[in-house]
Design an enzyme around this catalytic site. Structure first.
Site, PDB file in Angstrom:
ATOM      1  N   ARG A 105       0.842  -1.194   0.000  1.00  0.00           N
ATOM      2  CA  ARG A 105       0.000   0.000   0.000  1.00  0.00           C
ATOM      3  C   ARG A 105       0.879   1.247   0.000  1.00  0.00           C
ATOM      4  O   ARG A 105       2.013   1.227   0.494  1.00  0.00           O
ATOM      5  CB  ARG A 105      -0.906   0.029   1.241  1.00  0.00           C
ATOM      6  CG  ARG A 105      -1.899  -1.113   1.333  1.00  0.00           C
ATOM      7  CD  ARG A 105      -2.704  -1.013   2.618  1.00  0.00           C
ATOM      8  NE  ARG A 105      -3.700  -2.060   2.711  1.00  0.00           N
ATOM      9  CZ  ARG A 105      -3.500  -3.245   3.272  1.00  0.00           C
ATOM     10  NH1 ARG A 105      -2.303  -3.539   3.790  1.00  0.00           N
ATOM     11  NH2 ARG A 105      -4.471  -4.142   3.331  1.00  0.00           N
ATOM     12  N   LYS A 146      -2.632  -1.477   8.340  1.00  0.00           N
ATOM     13  CA  LYS A 146      -4.095  -1.371   8.284  1.00  0.00           C
ATOM     14  C   LYS A 146      -4.780  -2.445   9.128  1.00  0.00           C
ATOM     15  O   LYS A 146      -5.738  -2.171   9.837  1.00  0.00           O
ATOM     16  CB  LYS A 146      -4.556  -1.477   6.820  1.00  0.00           C
ATOM     17  CG  LYS A 146      -6.041  -1.191   6.633  1.00  0.00           C
ATOM     18  CD  LYS A 146      -6.393  -1.155   5.154  1.00  0.00           C
ATOM     19  CE  LYS A 146      -7.865  -0.799   4.967  1.00  0.00           C
ATOM     20  NZ  LYS A 146      -8.233  -0.762   3.526  1.00  0.00           N
ATOM     21  N   ARG A 226      -1.014  -1.117  -6.958  1.00  0.00           N
ATOM     22  CA  ARG A 226      -1.384  -2.279  -6.142  1.00  0.00           C
ATOM     23  C   ARG A 226      -2.461  -3.103  -6.846  1.00  0.00           C
ATOM     24  O   ARG A 226      -2.417  -4.329  -6.852  1.00  0.00           O
ATOM     25  CB  ARG A 226      -1.866  -1.790  -4.776  1.00  0.00           C
ATOM     26  CG  ARG A 226      -2.286  -2.875  -3.799  1.00  0.00           C
ATOM     27  CD  ARG A 226      -2.488  -2.226  -2.437  1.00  0.00           C
ATOM     28  NE  ARG A 226      -3.284  -3.006  -1.523  1.00  0.00           N
ATOM     29  CZ  ARG A 226      -2.800  -3.931  -0.691  1.00  0.00           C
ATOM     30  NH1 ARG A 226      -1.518  -4.210  -0.708  1.00  0.00           N
ATOM     31  NH2 ARG A 226      -3.605  -4.572   0.143  1.00  0.00           N
ATOM     32  N   HIS A 249      -4.360  -9.093   3.170  1.00  0.00           N
ATOM     33  CA  HIS A 249      -5.776  -9.092   3.507  1.00  0.00           C
ATOM     34  C   HIS A 249      -6.093 -10.138   4.562  1.00  0.00           C
ATOM     35  O   HIS A 249      -5.429 -11.185   4.640  1.00  0.00           O
ATOM     36  CB  HIS A 249      -6.626  -9.350   2.255  1.00  0.00           C
ATOM     37  CG  HIS A 249      -6.744  -8.154   1.372  1.00  0.00           C
ATOM     38  ND1 HIS A 249      -7.109  -8.223   0.053  1.00  0.00           N
ATOM     39  CD2 HIS A 249      -6.522  -6.831   1.621  1.00  0.00           C
ATOM     40  CE1 HIS A 249      -7.126  -7.012  -0.470  1.00  0.00           C
ATOM     41  NE2 HIS A 249      -6.768  -6.148   0.462  1.00  0.00           N
ATOM     42  N   TYR A 259     -10.851  -6.123  -5.027  1.00  0.00           N
ATOM     43  CA  TYR A 259     -10.192  -6.254  -6.323  1.00  0.00           C
ATOM     44  C   TYR A 259     -10.993  -7.129  -7.277  1.00  0.00           C
ATOM     45  O   TYR A 259     -10.416  -7.833  -8.106  1.00  0.00           O
ATOM     46  CB  TYR A 259      -8.789  -6.829  -6.127  1.00  0.00           C
ATOM     47  CG  TYR A 259      -7.898  -5.938  -5.307  1.00  0.00           C
ATOM     48  CD1 TYR A 259      -7.323  -4.800  -5.847  1.00  0.00           C
ATOM     49  CD2 TYR A 259      -7.651  -6.222  -3.966  1.00  0.00           C
ATOM     50  CE1 TYR A 259      -6.519  -3.969  -5.099  1.00  0.00           C
ATOM     51  CE2 TYR A 259      -6.841  -5.395  -3.202  1.00  0.00           C
ATOM     52  CZ  TYR A 259      -6.283  -4.277  -3.772  1.00  0.00           C
ATOM     53  OH  TYR A 259      -5.486  -3.451  -3.021  1.00  0.00           O
TER      54      TYR A 259
END
Length: 285
Positions: A105, A146, A226, A249, A259
């Site tokens: 990211r 994140k 990304r 993720h 995505y």
């Protein structure tokens, strides 16, 4: 304050929230409106648990349809190669190579530090350990990534090793020769004033590279590198579970949701194996 902030929470009604959300729908996407309602719901729930309000009026509101969000897209292989080529003369060459080849990211890239970069690895270990970077920080509050699974260590492709090594040499030379006060905070990527990069720095330089690659600078943003990483891996047949781990993720469901336009839509492996096992139907002409 101009909207809901001036209202006493105990006087807030579902009608107030409906009107406010409808007004926001003129400029915000549906996903953002959904996030806003979720925040309100949690805030009022906290007040409700302390007997500040009788009911949670956010539960009575529907999320209106907002503006269409900016559609995500990804570079094709040829476009990605053109961007990598055009980036060779850019101060963000290593940044762009890493973004496209490891899928980190943008907020993770800007917080990357040299003590989290290993350009040598342990080739004599059993098994050998390749060069890698530790994606353990981001520019988010507190420096955390994140999610917990976003904290990951990624092997570096050879092209990324070469780009980072050259970047480090240039940075050391710049540090030795510059008359500016160098902020020695170990950041891999800094601005031309030796300060930490911000999103505007990256966006501005990335657009220059995109234009040099023959693409429209206005149509591409750094985060789409990304997306391109995911798309290129999926097109080459990498399983979704592996892609999900690489991008940090928490589950494959997140990868599919975020995505979905970059993931290969048709899963071929099952049909291909079954065609090998059962090549013809009984009685086929």
């Amino acid at each position: 304050m101009p909207a809901l902030g001036a209202r006493k929470l105990r006087e807030l009604t579902a009608e107030d929230l409906d009107r406010w959300l409808e007004g926001k729908a003129d400029s915000l996407s549906t996903a953002t409106l959904r996030d806003i309602r979720s925040i309100l719901k949690r805030v009022i729930s906290r007040a409700q648990s302390r007997d500040k309000v009788k009911r949670n009026v956010a539960l009575l509101c529907e999320v209106p349809i907002g503006q269409a969000g900016r559609p995500s897209k990804s570079l094709t292989f040829d476009q990605a190669e053109a961007v990598l080529k055009a980036a060779e003369d850019s101060p963000l060459h290593a940044y762009i190579v890493l973004s496209l080849l490891i899928g980190a990211r943008t907020e993770e890239m800007r917080e990357l530090r040299w003590n989290h970069v290993d350009l040598i690895g342990k080739p004599r270990a059993t098994p050998p350990v390749p060069p890698a970077i530790m994606v353990w920080r981001s520019v988010r509050a507190g420096g955390d990534t994140k999610t917990r699974k976003s904290r990951r260590t990624l092997a570096l492709p050879n092209r990324a090793v070469d780009a980072l090594a050259a970047h480090g040499e240039r940075q050391n030379l710049w540090r030795a020769n510059t008359s500016r006060t160098w902020k020695d905070d170990d950041l891999v990527f800094v601005s031309h004033t030796a300060a930490p990069l911000d999103a505007a720095n990256v966006r501005r330089e990335f657009r220059k590279v995109v234009r040099a690659a023959g693409l429209s600078g206005k149509e591409w943003t750094p985060r789409e590198m990304r997306h391109s990483f995911v798309s290129l891996l999926s097109a080459d047949g990498m399983p979704l579970e592996q892609i999900s781990r690489l991008v940090g993720h928490s589950s494959t469901a997140v990868t599919e949701t975020v995505y979905r336009k970059q993931i290969k839509p048709v899963l071929l492996e099952g049909a291909q194996v079954m065609d090998k096992l059962f090549p013809e139907s009984p009685g086929a002409v």
